[in-house]
Design an enzyme around this catalytic site. Structure first.
Site, PDB file in Angstrom:
ATOM      1  N   GLY A  26      39.351  43.183  47.929  1.00 18.48           N
ATOM      2  CA  GLY A  26      38.016  43.282  47.342  1.00 18.48           C
ATOM      3  C   GLY A  26      37.026  43.931  48.295  1.00 18.48           C
ATOM      4  O   GLY A  26      37.358  44.226  49.454  1.00 18.48           O
ATOM      5  N   GLY A  81      38.141  37.116  49.530  1.00 24.57           N
ATOM      6  CA  GLY A  81      36.900  37.041  48.772  1.00 24.57           C
ATOM      7  C   GLY A  81      37.065  36.122  47.564  1.00 24.57           C
ATOM      8  O   GLY A  81      38.103  35.477  47.386  1.00 24.57           O
ATOM      9  N   LYS A  93      39.301  33.784  41.213  1.00 23.99           N
ATOM     10  CA  LYS A  93      39.582  35.056  41.862  1.00 23.99           C
ATOM     11  C   LYS A  93      40.313  35.971  40.892  1.00 23.99           C
ATOM     12  O   LYS A  93      40.756  35.541  39.845  1.00 23.99           O
ATOM     13  CB  LYS A  93      40.450  34.846  43.117  1.00 23.99           C
ATOM     14  CG  LYS A  93      39.675  34.182  44.259  1.00 23.99           C
ATOM     15  CD  LYS A  93      40.499  34.007  45.532  1.00 23.99           C
ATOM     16  CE  LYS A  93      41.271  35.195  45.955  1.00 23.99           C
ATOM     17  NZ  LYS A  93      40.523  36.446  46.144  1.00 23.99           N
ATOM     18  N   GLY A  95      39.038  39.262  40.173  1.00 25.68           N
ATOM     19  CA  GLY A  95      38.178  40.317  39.622  1.00 25.68           C
ATOM     20  C   GLY A  95      38.703  41.707  39.954  1.00 25.68           C
ATOM     21  O   GLY A  95      38.546  42.648  39.183  1.00 25.68           O
ATOM     22  N   GLU A 102      47.289  37.634  46.298  1.00 26.17           N
ATOM     23  CA  GLU A 102      46.309  36.854  47.067  1.00 26.17           C
ATOM     24  C   GLU A 102      46.732  35.393  47.125  1.00 26.17           C
ATOM     25  O   GLU A 102      46.636  34.756  48.185  1.00 26.17           O
ATOM     26  CB  GLU A 102      44.926  36.969  46.426  1.00 26.17           C
ATOM     27  CG  GLU A 102      44.299  38.333  46.597  1.00 26.17           C
ATOM     28  CD  GLU A 102      43.047  38.529  45.755  1.00 26.17           C
ATOM     29  OE1 GLU A 102      42.287  39.438  46.082  1.00 26.17           O
ATOM     30  OE2 GLU A 102      42.851  37.804  44.759  1.00 26.17           O
ATOM     31  N   LYS A 120      28.072  34.588  44.308  1.00 25.26           N
ATOM     32  CA  LYS A 120      29.351  33.992  43.890  1.00 25.26           C
ATOM     33  C   LYS A 120      29.299  32.464  43.819  1.00 25.26           C
ATOM     34  O   LYS A 120      30.237  31.841  43.320  1.00 25.26           O
ATOM     35  CB  LYS A 120      30.465  34.407  44.867  1.00 25.26           C
ATOM     36  CG  LYS A 120      30.566  35.897  45.119  1.00 25.26           C
ATOM     37  CD  LYS A 120      30.978  36.628  43.872  1.00 25.26           C
ATOM     38  CE  LYS A 120      31.157  38.119  44.065  1.00 25.26           C
ATOM     39  NZ  LYS A 120      32.202  38.524  44.981  1.00 25.26           N
TER      40      LYS A 120
HETATM   41  C1  5RP Z   1      40.423  40.466  43.909  1.00 25.56           C
HETATM   42  C2  5RP Z   1      39.591  39.286  44.241  1.00 25.56           C
HETATM   43  C3  5RP Z   1      38.366  39.540  45.059  1.00 25.56           C
HETATM   44  O1  5RP Z   1      38.455  38.772  46.218  1.00 25.56           O
HETATM   45  C4  5RP Z   1      37.162  39.143  44.261  1.00 25.56           C
HETATM   46  O2  5RP Z   1      37.189  39.874  43.053  1.00 25.56           O
HETATM   47  C5  5RP Z   1      35.869  39.413  45.020  1.00 25.56           C
HETATM   48  O3  5RP Z   1      35.669  40.787  45.107  1.00 25.56           O
HETATM   49  P1  5RP Z   1      34.412  41.432  45.841  1.00 25.56           P
HETATM   50  O4  5RP Z   1      34.519  41.044  47.276  1.00 25.56           O
HETATM   51  O5  5RP Z   1      34.594  42.913  45.615  1.00 25.56           O
HETATM   52  O6  5RP Z   1      33.162  40.911  45.182  1.00 25.56           O
HETATM   53  O7  5RP Z   1      39.862  38.167  43.886  1.00 25.56           O
HETATM   54  O8  5RP Z   1      41.512  40.108  43.098  1.00 25.56           O
END
Ligand code: 5RP
Length: 224
Positions: A26, A81, A93, A95, A102, A120
């Site tokens: 991320g 993240g 998680k 996104g 992960e 978040k």
């Molecule tokens: C990816 C994830 C990321 O950690 C989560 O979406 C956060 O992303 P960002 O740091 O771009 O806000 O779970 O699968």
């Protein structure tokens, strides 16, 4: 400074010589990789295990030595993240679509540090639709099972095309409304035929580093 970057740079202070480090995915993790790469250039000796092809590429470009699970199954510290963080440090998680790898990386780490900006942090999970990775074969059937559990699955697309995960699967983004018992919902979903993994990371984070308007907030898992 960008709050994502601030949280990322704070987390890198926890990385010590000799560690095997789980590298999340991320945009916040990308800031972390830059900070970690800088420390490696300055002499820090670590090896990283990446949780996505994108992270693997960037980490390699930044000179971070990488290994995979054929070399070691022990991770000292993982930094990742999140899309949502509740007061008990349960997470949503996925996104970015990397939730399976992960979870494999984060689950086998002695310590998991989550890094995020304050957007978040939520009082309850569920505003962010829950990503669920599913097999492509019969995903319509799996989607129906998810609906039966109260979800509203939407097949993820990117740039007009169906999104394919690093594992060759689809992602269903599933609104469930407010999620009161994250572990219980994960438990029901993960047993459905065709579900590979859910984006609920319940009781996994040891520390959460949040940057809010330039200030660091540290949340720690409550000791049993
Ligand atoms: C990816 C994830 C990321 O950690 C989560 O979406 C956060 O992303 P960002 O740091 O771009 O806000 O779970 O699968």
């Amino acid at each position: 400074m960008d709050d994502k970057r601030l949280a990322a740079e704070e987390a890198v202070k926890y990385v010590k010589n000799g560690m095997t480090v789980g590298l999340g995915s991320g945009s916040t993790v990308d800031f972390m990789l830059h900070a970690l790469g800088k420390r490696v250039q300055e002499g820090l000796q670590i090896q990283g295990i990446p949780s996505s092809k994108k992270t693997e590429k960037l980490a390699a470009e930044l000179g971070i030595p990488l290994v995979d699970f054929s070399v070691t199954t022990h991770i000292d510290l993982a930094i990742d993240g999140a899309d949502e963080i509740d007061p008990s440090l349960n997470l949503i998680k996925g996104g970015g679509g990397s939730l399976v790898r992960e979870k494999v990386v984060d689950a086998c780490a002695d310590e998991l540090i989550i890094i995020a900006d304050s957007s978040k942090v939520v009082s309850a999970l569920g505003r962010f639709p829950l990503p669920i990775e599913v097999l492509t074969f019969g995903f319509e059937v799996t989607a129906q099972y998810i609906k039966n559990l109260g979800g509203d699955p939407v097949l993820r697309r990117k740039d007009g095309e169906i999104f394919i995960s690093d594992n060759g699967n689809y992602i269903l983004d599933c609104s469930f409304g407010q999620i009161d018992d994250a572990a219980a919902l994960h438990g029901k979903l993960v047993t459905l035929v065709g579900v590979v993994e859910t984006g609920i990371f319940a009781d996994m984070a040891d520390k959460v580093i949040v940057a809010r308007s330039g200030e660091i907030e540290l949340f720690q898992k409550k000791q049993e």
